[in-house]
Write a protein that holds these residues in place. Structure first.
Motif, PDB file in Angstrom:
ATOM      1  N   PRO A   1       0.914  -0.937  -0.067  1.00 21.04           N
ATOM      2  CA  PRO A   1      -0.001  -0.165  -0.002  1.00 21.04           C
ATOM      3  C   PRO A   1       0.875   1.331   0.010  1.00 21.04           C
ATOM      4  CG  PRO A   1      -0.113  -0.849   2.259  1.00 21.04           C
ATOM      5  CD  PRO A   1       0.783  -2.077   1.381  1.00 21.04           C
ATOM      6  N   ILE A   2       0.306   2.262  -0.546  1.00 22.95           N
ATOM      7  CA  ILE A   2       1.213   3.705  -0.604  1.00 22.95           C
ATOM      8  C   ILE A   2       1.082   4.384   0.825  1.00 22.95           C
ATOM      9  CG2 ILE A   2       1.134   5.914  -1.564  1.00 22.95           C
ATOM     10  CD1 ILE A   2      -0.452   4.604  -3.992  1.00 22.95           C
ATOM     11  N   ASP A   3       2.271   4.365   1.198  1.00 22.76           N
ATOM     12  CA  ASP A   3       2.225   5.089   2.475  1.00 22.76           C
ATOM     13  C   ASP A   3       1.925   6.701   2.388  1.00 22.76           C
ATOM     14  OD1 ASP A   3       3.076   6.464   4.938  1.00 22.76           O
ATOM     15  OD2 ASP A   3       4.791   5.247   5.092  1.00 22.76           O
ATOM     16  N   PRO A   4       0.938   7.173   3.139  1.00 20.55           N
ATOM     17  CA  PRO A   4       0.488   8.751   2.965  1.00 20.55           C
ATOM     18  C   PRO A   4       1.601   9.519   3.263  1.00 20.55           C
ATOM     19  CG  PRO A   4      -0.893   7.493   4.502  1.00 20.55           C
ATOM     20  CD  PRO A   4       0.108   6.364   4.282  1.00 20.55           C
ATOM     21  N   ALA A   5       2.808   8.957   3.999  1.00 17.54           N
ATOM     22  CA  ALA A   5       3.934  10.093   4.106  1.00 17.54           C
ATOM     23  C   ALA A   5       4.515  10.182   2.880  1.00 17.54           C
ATOM     24  CB  ALA A   5       4.718   9.426   5.147  1.00 17.54           C
ATOM     25  N   ILE A   6       4.449   9.359   1.962  1.00 14.94           N
ATOM     26  CA  ILE A   6       5.018   9.545   0.734  1.00 14.94           C
ATOM     27  C   ILE A   6       4.322  10.667  -0.293  1.00 14.94           C
ATOM     28  CG2 ILE A   6       5.364   8.661  -1.624  1.00 14.94           C
ATOM     29  CD1 ILE A   6       6.051   5.983  -0.246  1.00 14.94           C
ATOM     30  N   LEU A   7       3.077  10.727  -0.302  1.00 10.07           N
ATOM     31  CA  LEU A   7       2.232  11.696  -0.788  1.00 10.07           C
ATOM     32  C   LEU A   7       2.589  12.858  -0.082  1.00 10.07           C
ATOM     33  CD1 LEU A   7      -1.109   9.842  -1.157  1.00 10.07           C
ATOM     34  CD2 LEU A   7       0.769   9.851  -2.856  1.00 10.07           C
ATOM     35  N   ASP A   8       2.764  12.926   1.065  1.00  9.82           N
ATOM     36  CA  ASP A   8       3.233  14.511   1.987  1.00  9.82           C
ATOM     37  C   ASP A   8       4.188  14.877   1.229  1.00  9.82           C
ATOM     38  OD1 ASP A   8       0.924  14.118   3.453  1.00  9.82           O
ATOM     39  OD2 ASP A   8       1.775  13.402   5.086  1.00  9.82           O
ATOM     40  N   ARG A   9       5.241  14.178   0.726  1.00 15.82           N
ATOM     41  CA  ARG A   9       6.543  14.558   0.146  1.00 15.82           C
ATOM     42  C   ARG A   9       6.468  15.130  -1.109  1.00 15.82           C
ATOM     43  NH1 ARG A   9      11.403  13.010   2.498  1.00 15.82           N
ATOM     44  NH2 ARG A   9      11.190  12.278   4.776  1.00 15.82           N
ATOM     45  N   ILE A  10       5.046  14.975  -1.708  1.00 16.04           N
ATOM     46  CA  ILE A  10       5.306  15.565  -3.106  1.00 16.04           C
ATOM     47  C   ILE A  10       4.980  17.005  -3.044  1.00 16.04           C
ATOM     48  CG2 ILE A  10       3.555  15.502  -5.268  1.00 16.04           C
ATOM     49  CD1 ILE A  10       3.240  12.421  -4.629  1.00 16.04           C
ATOM     50  N   ASP A  11       5.880  17.850  -3.510  1.00 17.97           N
ATOM     51  CA  ASP A  11       5.692  19.585  -3.492  1.00 17.97           C
ATOM     52  C   ASP A  11       4.593  19.910  -4.452  1.00 17.97           C
ATOM     53  OD1 ASP A  11       7.132  19.618  -1.031  1.00 17.97           O
ATOM     54  OD2 ASP A  11       9.106  19.632  -2.282  1.00 17.97           O
ATOM     55  N   SER A  12       4.128  21.058  -4.432  1.00 15.71           N
ATOM     56  CA  SER A  12       3.192  21.886  -5.238  1.00 15.71           C
ATOM     57  C   SER A  12       4.272  21.775  -6.755  1.00 15.71           C
ATOM     58  CB  SER A  12       2.927  23.143  -4.830  1.00 15.71           C
ATOM     59  OG  SER A  12       2.208  23.560  -5.806  1.00 15.71           O
ATOM     60  N   GLY A  13       3.486  21.420  -7.605  1.00 18.45           N
ATOM     61  CA  GLY A  13       4.246  21.377  -8.997  1.00 18.45           C
ATOM     62  C   GLY A  13       4.988  20.188  -9.324  1.00 18.45           C
ATOM     63  N   ASP A  14       5.172  19.277  -8.315  1.00 22.34           N
ATOM     64  CA  ASP A  14       5.855  18.145  -8.720  1.00 22.34           C
ATOM     65  C   ASP A  14       4.754  17.039  -9.626  1.00 22.34           C
ATOM     66  OD1 ASP A  14       7.841  18.548  -7.203  1.00 22.34           O
ATOM     67  OD2 ASP A  14       7.694  17.723  -5.581  1.00 22.34           O
ATOM     68  N   VAL A  15       5.298  16.175 -10.180  1.00 26.13           N
ATOM     69  CA  VAL A  15       4.523  15.064 -10.980  1.00 26.13           C
ATOM     70  C   VAL A  15       4.803  13.782 -10.107  1.00 26.13           C
ATOM     71  CG1 VAL A  15       4.634  14.049 -13.251  1.00 26.13           C
ATOM     72  CG2 VAL A  15       5.031  16.347 -13.131  1.00 26.13           C
ATOM     73  N   ALA A  16       3.694  12.949 -10.218  1.00 24.91           N
ATOM     74  CA  ALA A  16       3.862  11.729  -9.747  1.00 24.91           C
ATOM     75  C   ALA A  16       3.415  10.730 -10.589  1.00 24.91           C
ATOM     76  CB  ALA A  16       3.108  11.595  -8.423  1.00 24.91           C
ATOM     77  N   VAL A  17       3.974   9.571 -10.883  1.00 27.06           N
ATOM     78  CA  VAL A  17       3.550   8.050 -11.595  1.00 27.06           C
ATOM     79  C   VAL A  17       3.327   6.995 -10.890  1.00 27.06           C
ATOM     80  CG1 VAL A  17       3.889   6.750 -13.615  1.00 27.06           C
ATOM     81  CG2 VAL A  17       4.638   9.368 -13.577  1.00 27.06           C
ATOM     82  N   PHE A  18       2.092   6.653 -10.813  1.00 29.75           N
ATOM     83  CA  PHE A  18       1.930   5.144  -9.943  1.00 29.75           C
ATOM     84  C   PHE A  18       2.185   3.917 -11.170  1.00 29.75           C
ATOM     85  CE2 PHE A  18      -0.303   8.614  -8.062  1.00 29.75           C
ATOM     86  CZ  PHE A  18       0.050   8.495  -6.651  1.00 29.75           C
ATOM     87  N   LEU A  19       3.106   3.287 -10.475  1.00 25.54           N
ATOM     88  CA  LEU A  19       3.427   2.005 -11.178  1.00 25.54           C
ATOM     89  C   LEU A  19       3.418   0.809 -10.504  1.00 25.54           C
ATOM     90  CD1 LEU A  19       6.574   4.170 -11.619  1.00 25.54           C
ATOM     91  CD2 LEU A  19       5.881   3.408 -13.745  1.00 25.54           C
ATOM     92  N   GLU A  20       3.418  -0.216 -11.271  1.00 28.91           N
ATOM     93  CA  GLU A  20       3.365  -1.799 -10.666  1.00 28.91           C
ATOM     94  C   GLU A  20       2.234  -1.885  -9.555  1.00 28.91           C
ATOM     95  OE1 GLU A  20       7.303  -2.604  -9.145  1.00 28.91           O
ATOM     96  OE2 GLU A  20       8.107  -2.549 -11.144  1.00 28.91           O
ATOM     97  N   SER A  21       2.446  -2.281  -8.315  1.00 31.21           N
ATOM     98  CA  SER A  21       1.503  -2.508  -7.529  1.00 31.21           C
ATOM     99  C   SER A  21       0.577  -1.358  -6.804  1.00 31.21           C
ATOM    100  CB  SER A  21       1.876  -3.648  -6.364  1.00 31.21           C
ATOM    101  OG  SER A  21       2.858  -2.767  -5.541  1.00 31.21           O
ATOM    102  N   ALA A  22       1.478   0.040  -6.936  1.00 26.17           N
ATOM    103  CA  ALA A  22       0.911   1.002  -6.680  1.00 26.17           C
ATOM    104  C   ALA A  22      -0.184   1.453  -7.197  1.00 26.17           C
ATOM    105  CB  ALA A  22       2.072   2.268  -6.562  1.00 26.17           C
ATOM    106  N   VAL A  23      -0.470   1.139  -8.407  1.00 31.90           N
ATOM    107  CA  VAL A  23      -1.804   1.397  -9.397  1.00 31.90           C
ATOM    108  C   VAL A  23      -2.982   0.895  -8.403  1.00 31.90           C
ATOM    109  CG1 VAL A  23      -0.723   1.412 -11.673  1.00 31.90           C
ATOM    110  CG2 VAL A  23      -1.790  -0.716 -10.659  1.00 31.90           C
ATOM    111  N   LEU A  24      -2.759  -0.064  -7.503  1.00 29.02           N
ATOM    112  CA  LEU A  24      -4.069  -0.508  -6.798  1.00 29.02           C
ATOM    113  C   LEU A  24      -4.529   0.565  -5.749  1.00 29.02           C
ATOM    114  CD1 LEU A  24      -2.818  -4.201  -6.251  1.00 29.02           C
ATOM    115  CD2 LEU A  24      -4.408  -3.296  -7.726  1.00 29.02           C
TER     116      LEU A  24
END
Length: 95
Positions: free
Chosen positions: A9-32
């Motif tokens: 599962p995706i740890d919410p702390a990872i999403l907290d590290r995404i700053d404004s303007g950043d780009v994120a791609v979810f791959l492999e099992s993270a697509v779930l």
């Protein structure tokens, strides 16, 4: 910065590290973790206000996930789209 998120599962702390303007791609099992009915749906919707969020379509297909099942606003991209994002974003972090 480009964030490549592989873990589930995706740890919410990872999403907290995404700053404004950043780009994120979810791959492999993270697509779930980016499904409309998932526990992180509200966090992802909030991130869409200031970030571009993508899901790798090949990993969706392997897991039988369709675009309408994703949090609204996430975009499905293929491998060539992923390569384009890596060229556009010289700083890349993998989670």
């Amino acid at each position: 910065m480009l964030h490549l998120i592989f873990r589930s599962p995706i740890d919410p702390a990872i999403l907290d590290r995404i700053d404004s303007g950043d780009v994120a791609v979810f791959l492999e099992s993270a697509v779930l973790g980016v499904l409309q009915k998932g526990r992180l749906a509200d966090v992802l919707i909030a991130k869409l206000n200031c970030n571009r969020l993508y899901v790798l379509s090949e990993d969706m297909a392997v897991r039988g996930i369709l675009v309408p099942e994703l949090v609204t606003g996430l975009e499905a991209i293929d491998y060539s789209g992923l390569v384009k994002l890596t060229v556009e974003n010289p700083l890349i972090t993998s989670w």
